[in-house]
Scaffold this active site. Structure first.
Site, PDB file in Angstrom:
ATOM      1  N   SER A  16       0.862  -1.180   0.000  1.00  0.00           N
ATOM      2  CA  SER A  16       0.000   0.000   0.000  1.00  0.00           C
ATOM      3  C   SER A  16       0.898   1.229   0.000  1.00  0.00           C
ATOM      4  O   SER A  16       1.821   1.309  -0.806  1.00  0.00           O
ATOM      5  CB  SER A  16      -0.959  -0.029   1.198  1.00  0.00           C
ATOM      6  OG  SER A  16      -1.893   1.044   1.124  1.00  0.00           O
ATOM      7  N   HIS A  46      -2.794  -1.156  -3.184  1.00  0.00           N
ATOM      8  CA  HIS A  46      -3.985  -0.342  -2.971  1.00  0.00           C
ATOM      9  C   HIS A  46      -3.970   0.844  -3.935  1.00  0.00           C
ATOM     10  O   HIS A  46      -3.024   1.635  -3.951  1.00  0.00           O
ATOM     11  CB  HIS A  46      -4.035   0.178  -1.538  1.00  0.00           C
ATOM     12  CG  HIS A  46      -4.266  -0.896  -0.524  1.00  0.00           C
ATOM     13  ND1 HIS A  46      -4.000  -0.729   0.825  1.00  0.00           N
ATOM     14  CD2 HIS A  46      -4.742  -2.157  -0.650  1.00  0.00           C
ATOM     15  CE1 HIS A  46      -4.307  -1.840   1.472  1.00  0.00           C
ATOM     16  NE2 HIS A  46      -4.755  -2.716   0.598  1.00  0.00           N
ATOM     17  N   ASP A  73      -4.609  -4.353   6.290  1.00  0.00           N
ATOM     18  CA  ASP A  73      -5.104  -5.228   5.234  1.00  0.00           C
ATOM     19  C   ASP A  73      -4.074  -6.333   4.989  1.00  0.00           C
ATOM     20  O   ASP A  73      -2.869  -6.085   4.974  1.00  0.00           O
ATOM     21  CB  ASP A  73      -5.323  -4.430   3.950  1.00  0.00           C
ATOM     22  CG  ASP A  73      -5.953  -5.266   2.845  1.00  0.00           C
ATOM     23  OD1 ASP A  73      -6.759  -6.164   3.171  1.00  0.00           O
ATOM     24  OD2 ASP A  73      -5.647  -5.018   1.668  1.00  0.00           O
TER      25      ASP A  73
END
Length: 336
Positions: free
Chosen positions: A14, A41, A133
């Protein structure tokens, strides 16, 4: 039985993850006996430039993922913006299914689908990123005999995702990115033992929802939490699996506590901006009314309107102060 090495590599990143991905993929050899699937992401309107960056990074061919592609060794498949990337029956699958932890693509759907599809043959890597995540996916990979490793949090630009993954899978090594590449090569070339596995009905159902062409509401099970989903506003149910708590709504949006707090902060900030805009409009309308009352000689109504405008301006300033504190990362107002 003994089988090939871990030939399904899943990687998630990310914030701060592009350079780590480029270094990792660029350090993998041309004869890597494994498929690599990458999730970063991305905003829904994000461009598909990551595949080109990774393709130029090293000898492996990197391409934007296409639905129903056959997995090929020595190939890097990159998630597309606004699509989850999954593995099913040895093929790439793309999904516009519900966001996980506020993201699409997200790490958890990829990791969970790979764990179901390839079991012990999965090697999962978590790179730089905020929040958590990938935690549930790492647990799924580890539980089904796969291997998990993370970028050394001290090296990561944003250590949140690697730290959360290690907290959930304590035996996962934390390595600098170049050493992660060496670790992946060893994993891909070391035979592993495959064993008969019991089906994980809940995880199969969850991954099946991503693969379904017809979105549908479903009772997710668990305990009704009394909280609303930041994505759709629907009620959420608390579920616990191997000590991990998460919240899921009927649409399928799933949240960890950490990602939910972040999403709620964003939602509160948006609501405050809307309130500021509406109150500012009210001040301007009251100003027009005051001028009109003054022109008509209505002293009583003019005074009342001026007082109402002053109270509204005071409310605007108070909300602006709250909004500034929340935008600055101070969530204490939400907890008081």
């Amino acid at each position: 039985m003994w089988t090939v090495g871990r030939d399904t590599i899943v990687v998630a990143a990310s914030a701060g993850g592009v350079e780590a991905l480029r270094t990792l993929v660029g350090s993998l050899p041309a004869d890597l006996p494994a498929t690599v699937l990458v999730v970063l992401h991305l905003p829904p309107q994000g461009g598909g430039v990551l595949a080109g960056i990774l393709d130029r990074a090293g000898p492996l061919k990197a391409v934007p993922a296409e639905d129903m592609q056959e997995l090929r060794r020595g190939r890097v498949y990159v998630a597309r913006p606004d699509h989850h990337l999954l593995v099913h029956e040895g093929k790439v699958r793309l999904s516009r299914g519900p966001r996980h932890n506020g993201h699409r693509p997200a790490a958890d759907p990829l990791f969970m689908s790979a764990a179901l599809d390839a079991g012990e043959r999965v090697a999962a890597v978590v790179l730089s990123g905020m929040l958590d995540d990938g935690v549930r996916g790492c647990v799924a990979v580890d539980r089904r005999g796969g291997a998990v490793a993370v970028q050394d949090p001290g090296e990561a630009a944003f250590p949140g995702m690697p730290e959360a993954a290690v907290a959930a899978v304590p035996n996962a090594p934390s390595l600098p990115v170049r050493e992660l590449a060496d670790w992946l090569v060893r994993q891909s070339r070391t035979p592993v033992i495959t064993e008969a596995r019991m089906d994980d009905t809940e995880m199969m159902r969850e991954v099946g929802r991503f693969l379904s062409e017809e979105p549908a509401l479903a009772e997710p099970g668990g305990t009704l939490s009394g909280l609303g989903c930041p994505e759709c506003g629907g009620p959420m149910y608390e579920q616990r699996d191997e000590g991990l708590a998460r919240l899921v709504c009927r649409v399928g949006h799933a949240w960890s506590d950490e990602s939910l707090v972040g999403a709620q902060s964003d939602a509160v900030e948006r609501a405050l901006w809307i309130a500021i805009q509406r109150l500012d409009e009210r001040v301007r309308i009251l100003g027009r009314m005051a001028r009109s009352a003054e022109e008509r000689g209505g002293k009583h109504s003019h005074g009342f309107i001026r007082k109402e405008a002053a109270r509204t301006r005071e409310a605007v300033e108070t909300i602006r102060m709250v909004q500034a504190r929340i935008s600055g990362g101070d969530d204490s107002l939400l907890l008081s």
